[in-house]
Design an enzyme around this catalytic site. Structure first.
Site, PDB file in Angstrom:
ATOM      1  CB  SER A 171      -1.028   0.106   1.442  1.00  0.00           C
ATOM      2  OG  SER A 171      -1.768   0.897   1.092  1.00  0.00           O
ATOM      3  CG  ASP A 272      -6.593  -2.630  -3.772  1.00  0.00           C
ATOM      4  OD1 ASP A 272      -7.295  -1.285  -3.584  1.00  0.00           O
ATOM      5  OD2 ASP A 272      -5.465  -2.538  -3.720  1.00  0.00           O
ATOM      6  CG  HIS A 302      -5.907  -1.781  -0.068  1.00  0.00           C
ATOM      7  ND1 HIS A 302      -5.359  -1.549  -1.143  1.00  0.00           N
ATOM      8  CD2 HIS A 302      -5.298  -1.049   0.932  1.00  0.00           C
ATOM      9  CE1 HIS A 302      -4.088  -0.812  -0.698  1.00  0.00           C
ATOM     10  NE2 HIS A 302      -4.268  -0.680   0.518  1.00  0.00           N
TER      11      HIS A 302
END
Ligand SMILES: *[C@@H]1O[C@H](CO)[C@@H](O)[C@H](O)[C@H]1NC(C)=O
Length: 332
Positions: A171, A272, A302
């Site tokens: 991320s 995601d 995610h």
């Protein structure tokens, strides 16, 4: 590039945990641009470093610069002999640049898993966070940890081989890893040789809205409100999301053609919202004549790797391992 079904298939415990995290995170983000760290700490418990081997991994903390609280947590496979030649993984944790740290239990567990399963020395970087510290503090911290180890190789265990280094992150941490890769490939390093980049659901964005962002605005954790807030917290006042930190392939992006940018593996998930940006990043790497590989997990949300019980987490570890072996065979 759309999700095949509207909801991921997840165990109820994971679903519940993700929902609670999403709600809590939404409450902590204040409209005046500050973040309620005290409240968030309810879900972000910390683990101390532990020099005693637990499940084959020992850990210790090392300070790089006390005045800005720059340090890293070092993980070493306890079975390794001093004559071993282990790869070194520089790990950048996720958390939208705002939350988590190298001693968060979530990331301590993940780095332990990587250390043990990849048989690698892991350097988990504790960089400064937004909104208190804006761009480029995070990238400076990342580069400085690499430079510190480049100049002080003795701080690593003898089993570490810095000619086989990897940058890795998830991320926001994968966004950070990208920028560190660009900077070190421009500036060069001494003994450290970066041979690969592991980019797990990298956080990238831009002014335009992609199809996956619009279609998945209601999936757990990430929403447009979420990403807009965190980008604003990162960027200098007055910039928009086409800033080179966020839109790494956009109008202000730093080109990498001709740079010694490492071979990259990009992981994406079908649930995601950032998936389209991640895919475009992969395509941009290819267009920039870099070695790149894209792996998509259709059922993954995610931050799926927060949950070791999900099948994609084990798959991720084995596919990272395979990628690393391949890159290392090119070195030897
Ligand atoms: C932002 O809001 C919080 C909570 O309402 C408050 O405690 C804080 O002082 C505010 N900060 C600024 C900079 O306005």
């Amino acid at each position: 590039m759309k999700a095949t079904t509207s909801k991921p298939n997840l165990p109820w415990k994971v679903r519940l945990s993700v929902s609670l995290l999403t709600i809590l995170w939404n409450i902590c983000r204040r409209s005046n641009g500050t973040f309620n760290r005290r409240l968030f700490s309810v879900t972000d418990r910390k683990a101390a470093a532990n020099p005693a081997p637990v499940d084959g991994v020992s850990s210790s903390d090392m300070t790089v610069s006390a005045d800005r609280n720059l340090w890293f947590r070092l993980y070493t496979p306890s079975s390794s002999s001093s004559s071993a030649s282990l790869p070194v993984v520089f790990y950048f944790h996720g958390g939208a640049f705002t939350v988590f740290s190298a001693d968060s239990i979530t990331y301590d567990s993940l780095c332990r898993l990587f250390c043990r399963s990849l048989n690698a020395v892991v350097v988990s970087v504790n960089y400064r966070l937004t909104p208190e510290h804006r761009y480029p503090a995070q990238y400076d911290d990342g580069v400085d940890v690499l430079k510190f180890i480049d100049q002080n190789g003795g701080v690593l265990p003898c089993s570490a081989d810095v000619s086989k280094c990897f940058l890795a992150g998830d991320s926001a941490g994968a966004n950070l890893a990208h920028h560190v890769a660009v900077r070190v490939s421009k500036e060069g390093l001494g003994t450290i040789n970066v041979v690969g980049l592991v980019s797990i659901q990298p956080a990238f964005g831009g002014e335009k809205r992609t199809q996956s962002e619009i279609e998945m605005n209601r999936v757990p954790i990430i929403s447009l409100g979420f990403t807009d807030w965190h980008w604003k917290a990162l960027l200098p006042h007055g910039s928009n999301r086409d800033h080179e930190a966020v839109n790494v392939i956009g109008p202000n992006a730093v080109g990498i053609v001709g740079l010694d940018y490492p071979s990259t593996i990009v992981f994406t998930g079908g649930f995601d919202p950032l998936r389209d940006w991640q895919r475009m990043y992969y395509e941009w790497l290819r267009k920039s004549e870099k070695e790149a590989q894209l792996i998509d997990y259709p059922n993954a949300i995610h931050a799926f790797y927060f949950y070791p019980e999900l099948p994609e987490t084990s798959l991720l570890v084995s596919q990272v391992k395979e990628f690393m072996s391949k890159q290392m065979s090119n070195v030897n």
